[in-house]
Design a protein around this motif. Structure first.
Motif, PDB file in Angstrom:
ATOM      1  N   SER A  70      61.915  17.088  43.887  1.00  0.00           N
ATOM      2  CA  SER A  70      61.622  16.387  42.626  1.00  0.00           C
ATOM      3  C   SER A  70      61.681  17.346  41.445  1.00  0.00           C
ATOM      4  O   SER A  70      62.212  16.997  40.384  1.00  0.00           O
ATOM      5  N   GLU A  73      65.330  18.184  40.674  1.00  0.00           N
ATOM      6  CA  GLU A  73      65.985  17.033  40.036  1.00  0.00           C
ATOM      7  C   GLU A  73      65.536  16.927  38.577  1.00  0.00           C
ATOM      8  O   GLU A  73      66.344  16.658  37.688  1.00  0.00           O
ATOM      9  N   HIS A  74      64.268  17.156  38.351  1.00  0.00           N
ATOM     10  CA  HIS A  74      63.723  17.117  36.995  1.00  0.00           C
ATOM     11  C   HIS A  74      64.347  18.211  36.132  1.00  0.00           C
ATOM     12  O   HIS A  74      64.723  17.964  34.980  1.00  0.00           O
ATOM     13  N   LYS A  77      67.697  17.204  34.974  1.00  0.00           N
ATOM     14  CA  LYS A  77      67.613  16.219  33.886  1.00  0.00           C
ATOM     15  C   LYS A  77      67.275  16.904  32.564  1.00  0.00           C
ATOM     16  O   LYS A  77      67.838  16.568  31.525  1.00  0.00           O
ATOM     17  N   LEU A  90      61.379  12.719  29.301  1.00  0.00           N
ATOM     18  CA  LEU A  90      61.637  13.131  30.688  1.00  0.00           C
ATOM     19  C   LEU A  90      60.425  13.856  31.278  1.00  0.00           C
ATOM     20  O   LEU A  90      60.044  13.618  32.428  1.00  0.00           O
ATOM     21  N   GLN A  91      59.822  14.734  30.480  1.00  0.00           N
ATOM     22  CA  GLN A  91      58.657  15.483  30.947  1.00  0.00           C
ATOM     23  C   GLN A  91      57.487  14.538  31.211  1.00  0.00           C
ATOM     24  O   GLN A  91      56.803  14.652  32.226  1.00  0.00           O
ATOM     25  N   PHE A  94      58.142  12.573  34.382  1.00  0.00           N
ATOM     26  CA  PHE A  94      57.980  13.432  35.552  1.00  0.00           C
ATOM     27  C   PHE A  94      56.499  13.649  35.874  1.00  0.00           C
ATOM     28  O   PHE A  94      56.076  13.546  37.030  1.00  0.00           O
ATOM     29  N   GLN A  98      54.525  12.607  39.249  1.00  0.00           N
ATOM     30  CA  GLN A  98      53.845  13.615  40.060  1.00  0.00           C
ATOM     31  C   GLN A  98      52.367  13.265  40.247  1.00  0.00           C
ATOM     32  O   GLN A  98      51.831  13.417  41.336  1.00  0.00           O
TER      33      GLN A  98
END
Length: 127
Positions: A70, A73-74, A77, A90-91, A94, A98
Motif C-alpha cells: 500500500s 502504491e501510494h 500516486k 491523495l495523502q 491514504f 490506513q
C-alpha cells in the motif's frame, strides 16, 4: 495582474523519485522473500508448540507485506500528483485507508495470538 502559477515537478526529479521508489520496493521484496524462506526453514523443523508462533509470525509478515505494498502504491500516486491539492487529497485518502485497516489488522493479530496461546496451553496441560 493575475499570474497563473502551476505546480510542476521537474521531469528529472520525477524520474529520480520513480527509480528510488522502484529500488526501495525491490529491496523490500528481496527482504520479504528472504523472510519467507527463513520462516519456511523454521517451519520444517518446528514442533507442535512452535506451529502457533509460526502462524502468528506468518500473519504479522502478511500484514506487513500488505502495508508495504500500500505504501509503495501510494508513493507512486504521489509522484504523479499534478498539484498540491491532489497531493493533499491523495495523502488524506491514504491515511484514512490506513487508519481503517489498522483496527482490522490489530484484531487479526490478536486472534492469531490468542490461538497461539490456546495451542501452547493445551499442549502444556496434555503433556
Amino acid at each position: 495582474m493575475a499570474t497563473d502559477k502551476t505546480f510542476e515537478i521537474p521531469e528529472q526529479i520525477r524520474t529520480f523519485a520513480e527509480k528510488s521508489v522502484e529500488q526501495a520496493k525491490k529491496a523490500v521484496d528481496d527482504f520479504i522473500a528472504a523472510t519467507h524462506e527463513a520462516v519456511a526453514k523454521v517451519e520444517s523443523s518446528s514442533a507442535t508448540v512452535q506451529n502457533g508462533a509460526l502462524d502468528l509470525n506468518k500473519k504479522v509478515l502478511s500484514l506487513a507485506e500488505q502495508n508495504l505494498t500500500s505504501a509503495f502504491e501510494h508513493a507512486q500516486k504521489l509522484i504523479h500528483a499534478k498539484d498540491p491539492q491532489e497531493l493533499l487529497a491523495l495523502q488524506s485518502e491514504f491515511l484514512k485507508a490506513q487508519a481503517a485497516s489498522f483496527g482490522e489488522q490489530v484484531r487479526q493479530i490478536g486472534d492469531a495470538a490468542a490461538k497461539t496461546v490456546a495451542s501452547i496451553t493445551e499442549k502444556a496441560t496434555k503433556g
